[in-house]
Design an enzyme around this catalytic site. Structure first.
Site, PDB file in Angstrom:
ATOM      1  N   CYS A 204       0.773  -1.249   0.000  1.00 18.64           N
ATOM      2  CA  CYS A 204       0.000   0.000   0.000  1.00 18.64           C
ATOM      3  C   CYS A 204       0.801   1.295   0.000  1.00 18.64           C
ATOM      4  O   CYS A 204       0.783   2.041  -0.965  1.00 18.64           O
ATOM      5  CB  CYS A 204      -0.920   0.035   1.220  1.00 18.64           C
ATOM      6  SG  CYS A 204      -1.935  -1.418   1.431  1.00 18.64           S
TER       7      CYS A 204
ATOM      8  N   HIS B 134      -2.757   6.539   4.214  1.00 27.43           N
ATOM      9  CA  HIS B 134      -1.617   5.626   4.426  1.00 27.43           C
ATOM     10  C   HIS B 134      -0.270   6.206   4.016  1.00 27.43           C
ATOM     11  O   HIS B 134       0.623   5.471   3.567  1.00 27.43           O
ATOM     12  CB  HIS B 134      -1.846   4.275   3.721  1.00 27.43           C
ATOM     13  CG  HIS B 134      -1.178   3.138   4.452  1.00 27.43           C
ATOM     14  ND1 HIS B 134      -1.160   1.849   3.999  1.00 27.43           N
ATOM     15  CD2 HIS B 134      -0.483   3.138   5.614  1.00 27.43           C
ATOM     16  CE1 HIS B 134      -0.490   1.092   4.834  1.00 27.43           C
ATOM     17  NE2 HIS B 134      -0.064   1.855   5.830  1.00 27.43           N
TER      18      HIS B 134
END
Ligand SMILES: *[C@@H]1O[C@H](CO)[C@@H](O)[C@H](O)[C@H]1NC(C)=O
Ligand SMILES: *[C@@H]1O[C@H](CO)[C@@H](O)[C@H](O)[C@H]1NC(C)=O
Ligand SMILES: *[C@@H]1O[C@H](CO)[C@@H](O)[C@H](O)[C@H]1NC(C)=O
Ligand SMILES: *[C@@H]1O[C@H](CO)[C@@H](O)[C@H](O)[C@H]1NC(C)=O
Ligand SMILES: *[C@@H]1O[C@H](CO)[C@@H](O)[C@H](O)[C@H]1NC(C)=O
Ligand SMILES: *[C@@H]1O[C@H](CO)[C@@H](O)[C@H](O)[C@H]1NC(C)=O
Length: 517
Positions: free
Chosen positions: A83, A139
């Protein structure tokens, strides 16, 4: 809503859109020429190569397929294995070796983030006059206020800051206690417990389109869905068409994909109903390969999320929208419905999109991405012949140091040069895993001994990575090892502070995840 019902809804709205008169359409085209496109960038999470309808998945994705069919499918398109790395490259246009994010991903309790000296794609689009909005998963760090989306170029933000969260209560544990990770640019969002994130994020994206889609400034909407990352959670209605799948993970995952697809259908419908379709450019991308233990699938590719195998990094991706169609016809006489097999990487969106809208790349550090607009719209040769997948000097070593040329083969790294891909170190589990319960193929477990640490593949001839050529083609190995050495000389030190900074404890910050420094 059932799958059938929303297909009807979607096709119904498409009918409305295509029944516009020719003069309406000419008008829209003229307008598109004079103005800059709205850009809607949809990023799906952990969405596997074999989980999209148009790749032959058993999971139906009519809305995603519709967009892809009316656009350009990118079939030699790469993202990063996990990610934060992919998101960091999308936002900065730079490889991880140049931002210090080579290792793993950013932990919620880690004082880490995308370095502030890298302007984001949102910064640059905003500077070029865009109104910029983000919905969904960030993130990229939040330990200091300046790392949060609203300080990284986004006018508005609605979503969560970490890597994963509960789809319904939007909480993620610190130690054993779950705390809320859900915010807007104004502060914590405490009133949406019980509401599934695919619905919330789609609704918010639709709000953004309705609020900003007709303003003077063009719109940049970055919609980073939570779907279809673990935990495996979805309202029952979405798994109904998949009752026949016996494997619980796969069945639930299929439902999650269905919810994602319904979100894409709703978004598409909104763009059409609001008359914005003709001047919108849509980019759809996954952030990494599907996570096989969590229901995702990349078959027939080798490996999955987290690995340097093709199953970890060869991404589902396409470009679509009325603006693209208009542009392609105008520039190259090419209609939509193309399949592009040129080498394209997630870091390429930064220069591609910023240049497309006449933005400036001043003030950025040297970019690793290249402008791919002509490649995408006119089928021109990709300006990219080399792609550094990563060099991660901290990755646990599989064998002992083993120097070949000037390279230590035990370091986890991979590079692509033309059709060749070289891997060193431990790339992760390299099994071929078909979707459970499907067809007649069965799992082929990684045949390589755990001490092996050098592979060479010709990805064009052997996209499934069955035939290691490292012994047959020593000069190619030497050339690619050398490419790694050259890249490594430009690398900055890894930034990977301790993963559990106690000051991050949400109990100290009103019971919500957020900045602590
Ligand atoms: C939560 O609060 C926001 C902002 O006030 C509001 O727009 C939204 O409708 C609320 N959601 C619910 C479920 O009440
Ligand atoms: C899509 O729109 C329909 C109709 O408004 C709604 O029932 C459904 O929940 C929406 N789906 C998503 C994922 O937002
Ligand atoms: C970069 O270009 C933009 C737009 O042309 C301008 O507003 C900005 O001041 C420039 N920044 C730098 C650092 O030169
Ligand atoms: C990469 O560069 C670093 C810093 O110069 C060096 O310490 C390291 O040994 C190099 N890695 C390899 C595998 O050669
Ligand atoms: C790799 O994955 C396969 C398929 O899931 C599994 O059977 C095997 O045990 C895994 N190997 C290792 C070393 O974890
Ligand atoms: C799987 O099915 C295909 C087509 O039905 C067939 O050609 C193939 O031989 C089968 N493979 C095995 C291992 O049974």
């Amino acid at each position: 809503m059932t799958t059938v019902a929303y297909i009807l809804l979607l096709t119904g709205s498409l009918f409305v859109a295509t029944s516009a008169t020719a003069s309406d359409r000419n008008e829209a085209k003229k307008k598109a020429e004079a103005t800059r496109p709205h850009i809607v960038f949809i990023l799906a999470d952990d969405y596997g190569f074999n989980d999209v309808g148009y790749h032959g998945s058993e999971i139906a994705t009519p809305a995603i397929d519709y967009l892809a069919r009316h656009g350009v499918k990118l079939e030699n398109y790469y993202v990063q294995p996990v990610c934060s790395p992919t998101r960091s490259q999308l936002m900065s246009g730079r490889y991880q070796i140049h931002t210090g994010l080579q290792h793993q991903y950013i932990w919620n309790s880690q004082a880490n983030g995308l370095p502030l000296d890298s302007p984001t794609i949102a910064d640059k689009l905003k500077e070029a006059g865009y109104s910029t909005h983000m919905v969904g998963k960030w993130h990229l760090g939040f330990y200091k206020l300046q790392y949060m989306p609203q300080y990284r170029g986004f006018d508005t933000y609605y979503g969560y800051l970490g890597g994963w969260t509960n789809y319904y209560n939007h909480k993620i544990p610190y130690g054993k206690i779950p705390y809320l990770d859900f915010r807007s640019e104004k502060g914590p969002v405490r009133n949406e417990s019980g509401h599934y994130s695919a619905n919330l994020f789609t609704d918010k994206a639709i709000d953004v389109i309705k609020t900003y889609g007709h303003n003077e400034k063009p719109l940049f909407l970055y919609l980073a869905y939570q779907s279809v990352h673990s935990p495996l959670q979805v309202p029952k209605s979405y798994t109904k068409p998949y009752k026949y799948i016996k494997n619980w993970n796969r069945r639930t995952y299929a439902g999650m994909v269905a919810a994602l697809d319904e979100g894409v259908a709703n978004l598409t419908r909104t763009l059409k109903e609001r008359g914005l379709w003709d001047n919108t450019l849509i980019v759809f991308s996954t952030d990494n390969g599907g996570c096989v233990p969590q229901g995702g699938n990349n078959f027939p590719l080798r490996g999955w999320k987290g690995s340097l195998w093709e199953g970890g990094m060869k991404g589902v991706g396409f470009v679509s929208g009325g603006y693209l169609n208009w542009h392609m016809r105008k520039d190259g006489g090419m209609g939509p419905g193309q399949v592009n097999r040129e080498l394209i990487h997630v870091s390429d969106w930064f220069p591609t999109l910023v240049k497309l809208v006449g933005g400036s790349l001043n003030g950025t550090k040297p970019l690793d991405g290249v402008d791919q607009w002509e490649t995408i719209t006119q089928g021109a040769k990709s300006k990219r012949t080399v792609l550094l997948h990563n060099i991660d000097p901290l990755y646990t070593r599989r064998g002992s140091p083993e120097i070949q040329g000037a390279w230590d083969l035990s370091v986890r790294a991979a590079v692509r040069v033309g059709d060749y891909k070289l891997i060193t170190g431990n790339p992760g589990n390299g099994s071929w895993v078909p979707p459970p319960g499907e067809g007649n193929s069965s799992v082929v477990v990684d045949p390589d001994p755990p001490t092996k640490q050098l592979w060479l593949f010709n990805i064009k001839d052997d996209p499934e990575e069955h035939h290691d050529l490292s012994e047959q083609e020593p000069e190619v190995v030497e050339r690619l090892l050398n490419a790694l050495v050259v890249f490594n000389d430009t690398a900055v030190p890894v930034r990977f502070p301790p993963t559990h900074d106690p000051r991050s404890n949400p109990a100290l910050h009103g019971g919500v995840w957020g900045p602590w420094e």
